[in-house]
Design a protein around this motif. Structure first.
Motif, PDB file in Angstrom:
ATOM      1  N   VAL A   1      17.967  -3.120   6.209  1.00  0.00           N
ATOM      2  CA  VAL A   1      18.704  -1.949   6.686  1.00  0.00           C
ATOM      3  C   VAL A   1      19.157  -2.199   8.130  1.00  0.00           C
ATOM      4  CG1 VAL A   1      18.560   0.531   7.119  1.00  0.00           C
ATOM      5  CG2 VAL A   1      17.330  -0.476   5.187  1.00  0.00           C
ATOM      6  N   PRO A   2      20.424  -1.892   8.444  1.00  0.00           N
ATOM      7  CA  PRO A   2      20.898  -2.084   9.826  1.00  0.00           C
ATOM      8  C   PRO A   2      20.062  -1.278  10.816  1.00  0.00           C
ATOM      9  CG  PRO A   2      22.726  -1.509   8.375  1.00  0.00           C
ATOM     10  CD  PRO A   2      21.471  -1.344   7.582  1.00  0.00           C
ATOM     11  N   GLY A   3      19.837  -1.856  11.984  1.00  0.00           N
ATOM     12  CA  GLY A   3      19.116  -1.147  13.042  1.00  0.00           C
ATOM     13  C   GLY A   3      19.754   0.196  13.334  1.00  0.00           C
ATOM     14  N   GLY A   4      18.928   1.179  13.621  1.00  0.00           N
ATOM     15  CA  GLY A   4      19.416   2.530  13.892  1.00  0.00           C
ATOM     16  C   GLY A   4      19.532   3.380  12.643  1.00  0.00           C
ATOM     17  N   HIS A   5      19.344   2.777  11.466  1.00  0.00           N
ATOM     18  CA  HIS A   5      19.434   3.515  10.208  1.00  0.00           C
ATOM     19  C   HIS A   5      18.128   3.444   9.418  1.00  0.00           C
ATOM     20  CE1 HIS A   5      23.749   4.301  10.536  1.00  0.00           C
ATOM     21  NE2 HIS A   5      23.817   3.107  11.069  1.00  0.00           N
ATOM     22  N   ARG A   6      17.075   2.940  10.049  1.00  0.00           N
ATOM     23  CA  ARG A   6      15.761   2.835   9.395  1.00  0.00           C
ATOM     24  C   ARG A   6      14.967   4.104   9.694  1.00  0.00           C
ATOM     25  NH1 ARG A   6      15.736  -2.248  12.559  1.00  0.00           N
ATOM     26  NH2 ARG A   6      16.819  -3.752  11.263  1.00  0.00           N
ATOM     27  N   TRP A   7      14.754   4.913   8.668  1.00  0.00           N
ATOM     28  CA  TRP A   7      14.019   6.161   8.835  1.00  0.00           C
ATOM     29  C   TRP A   7      12.630   6.024   8.226  1.00  0.00           C
ATOM     30  CZ3 TRP A   7      15.249  10.442  11.570  1.00  0.00           C
ATOM     31  CH2 TRP A   7      16.553  10.484  12.087  1.00  0.00           C
ATOM     32  N   HIS A   8      11.649   6.547   8.944  1.00  0.00           N
ATOM     33  CA  HIS A   8      10.262   6.542   8.500  1.00  0.00           C
ATOM     34  C   HIS A   8       9.787   7.980   8.448  1.00  0.00           C
ATOM     35  CE1 HIS A   8      10.298   2.225   9.274  1.00  0.00           C
ATOM     36  NE2 HIS A   8      10.961   2.531  10.382  1.00  0.00           N
ATOM     37  N   THR A   9       8.835   8.252   7.590  1.00  0.00           N
ATOM     38  CA  THR A   9       8.330   9.619   7.444  1.00  0.00           C
ATOM     39  C   THR A   9       6.840   9.635   7.750  1.00  0.00           C
ATOM     40  OG1 THR A   9       8.055   9.258   5.067  1.00  0.00           O
ATOM     41  CG2 THR A   9      10.085  10.326   5.784  1.00  0.00           C
ATOM     42  N   ASP A  10       6.421  10.628   8.516  1.00  0.00           N
ATOM     43  CA  ASP A  10       5.021  10.808   8.863  1.00  0.00           C
ATOM     44  C   ASP A  10       4.361  11.747   7.859  1.00  0.00           C
ATOM     45  OD1 ASP A  10       5.223   9.162  11.038  1.00  0.00           O
ATOM     46  OD2 ASP A  10       5.448  10.783  12.493  1.00  0.00           O
ATOM     47  N   GLY A  11       3.057  11.709   7.822  1.00  0.00           N
ATOM     48  CA  GLY A  11       2.298  12.564   6.908  1.00  0.00           C
ATOM     49  C   GLY A  11       2.462  14.044   7.192  1.00  0.00           C
ATOM     50  N   ASN A  12       2.932  14.402   8.384  1.00  0.00           N
ATOM     51  CA  ASN A  12       3.110  15.812   8.716  1.00  0.00           C
ATOM     52  C   ASN A  12       4.466  16.355   8.281  1.00  0.00           C
ATOM     53  OD1 ASN A  12       4.863  14.678  10.555  1.00  0.00           O
ATOM     54  ND2 ASN A  12       3.811  15.454  12.377  1.00  0.00           N
ATOM     55  N   GLY A  13       5.238  15.537   7.547  1.00  0.00           N
ATOM     56  CA  GLY A  13       6.536  15.998   7.051  1.00  0.00           C
ATOM     57  C   GLY A  13       7.679  15.803   8.029  1.00  0.00           C
ATOM     58  N   THR A  14       7.500  14.937   9.012  1.00  0.00           N
ATOM     59  CA  THR A  14       8.529  14.691  10.017  1.00  0.00           C
ATOM     60  C   THR A  14       9.076  13.279   9.857  1.00  0.00           C
ATOM     61  OG1 THR A  14       7.344  16.160  11.521  1.00  0.00           O
ATOM     62  CG2 THR A  14       9.021  14.749  12.494  1.00  0.00           C
ATOM     63  N   ALA A  15      10.403  13.149   9.970  1.00  0.00           N
ATOM     64  CA  ALA A  15      11.059  11.841   9.877  1.00  0.00           C
ATOM     65  C   ALA A  15      11.444  11.382  11.275  1.00  0.00           C
ATOM     66  CB  ALA A  15      12.302  11.940   8.996  1.00  0.00           C
ATOM     67  N   TRP A  16      11.419  10.079  11.483  1.00  0.00           N
ATOM     68  CA  TRP A  16      11.822   9.507  12.764  1.00  0.00           C
ATOM     69  C   TRP A  16      12.576   8.216  12.531  1.00  0.00           C
ATOM     70  CZ3 TRP A  16       9.404   4.798  13.850  1.00  0.00           C
ATOM     71  CH2 TRP A  16       8.248   4.535  13.126  1.00  0.00           C
ATOM     72  N   ASN A  17      13.506   7.938  13.440  1.00  0.00           N
ATOM     73  CA  ASN A  17      14.368   6.770  13.334  1.00  0.00           C
ATOM     74  C   ASN A  17      13.698   5.585  14.023  1.00  0.00           C
ATOM     75  OD1 ASN A  17      16.508   4.825  13.964  1.00  0.00           O
ATOM     76  ND2 ASN A  17      17.902   6.406  13.270  1.00  0.00           N
TER      77      ASN A  17
END
Length: 162
Positions: A84-100
């Protein structure tokens, strides 16, 4: 302890200690958060609107971000982060929040989610600009090449290399 000119408020005991500030309270960080969210692609429809893409009408997985905005992720799709191109990789935390994940190189074996806009049939790659960093590098190199050509006495335009 030294004297200070400012007073640090302590939360009041009881239910008043967790009360939210009034809605009209200035939040100087909000415009920076919105700008960061736009750069990250966190431009999903806000609740209570349905999680539908405004460009193609397809549904996505809407996640809240740490900037207070929402991102529409491609549903049920997890991919190796190095694809995935840099800046478009999203991760999700166990608390229901996504971060780039930003532009940093992912750790080997890491997976991520992609924003729906990266796979949206209603947008072109020119609109999405998945490789913004590469465009910046190309622009910088074009400037360096022009300077070198000027120093060498070649005043003609550079050929379009694609």
């Amino acid at each position: 302890m030294g004297d200070t000119d400012s007073v640090i408020p302590l939360p009041a005991p009881g239910p008043d200690g967790s009360r939210q500030p009034p809605a009209d309270t200035p939040r100087p960080w909000e415009s920076a958060d919105r700008a960061q969210a736009a750069r990250d692609g966190a431009t999903g429809p806000e609740p209570p609107d349905p999680p539908l893409c405004p460009h193609c009408g397809l549904a996505g997985d809407r996640w809240a971000t740490y900037t207070g905005q929402h991102v529409l992720l491609e549903p049920r799709l997890t991919v190796p982060a190095h694809l995935v191109p840099g800046g478009h990789r999203w991760h999700t935390d166990g608390n229901g929040t996504a971060w780039n994940g930003g532009l940093d190189e992912p750790t080997p074996g890491t997976t991520c989610r992609i924003p729906h806009q990266l796979a949206c049939p209603g947008l072109t790659l020119d609109e999405i600009q998945p490789w913004r960093w590469l465009t910046a590098v190309r622009d910088h190199n074009a400037l360096l090449a022009q300077r070198k050509a000027d120093e060498d006495g070649f005043l003609e335009a550079l050929p379009d290399a694609g």
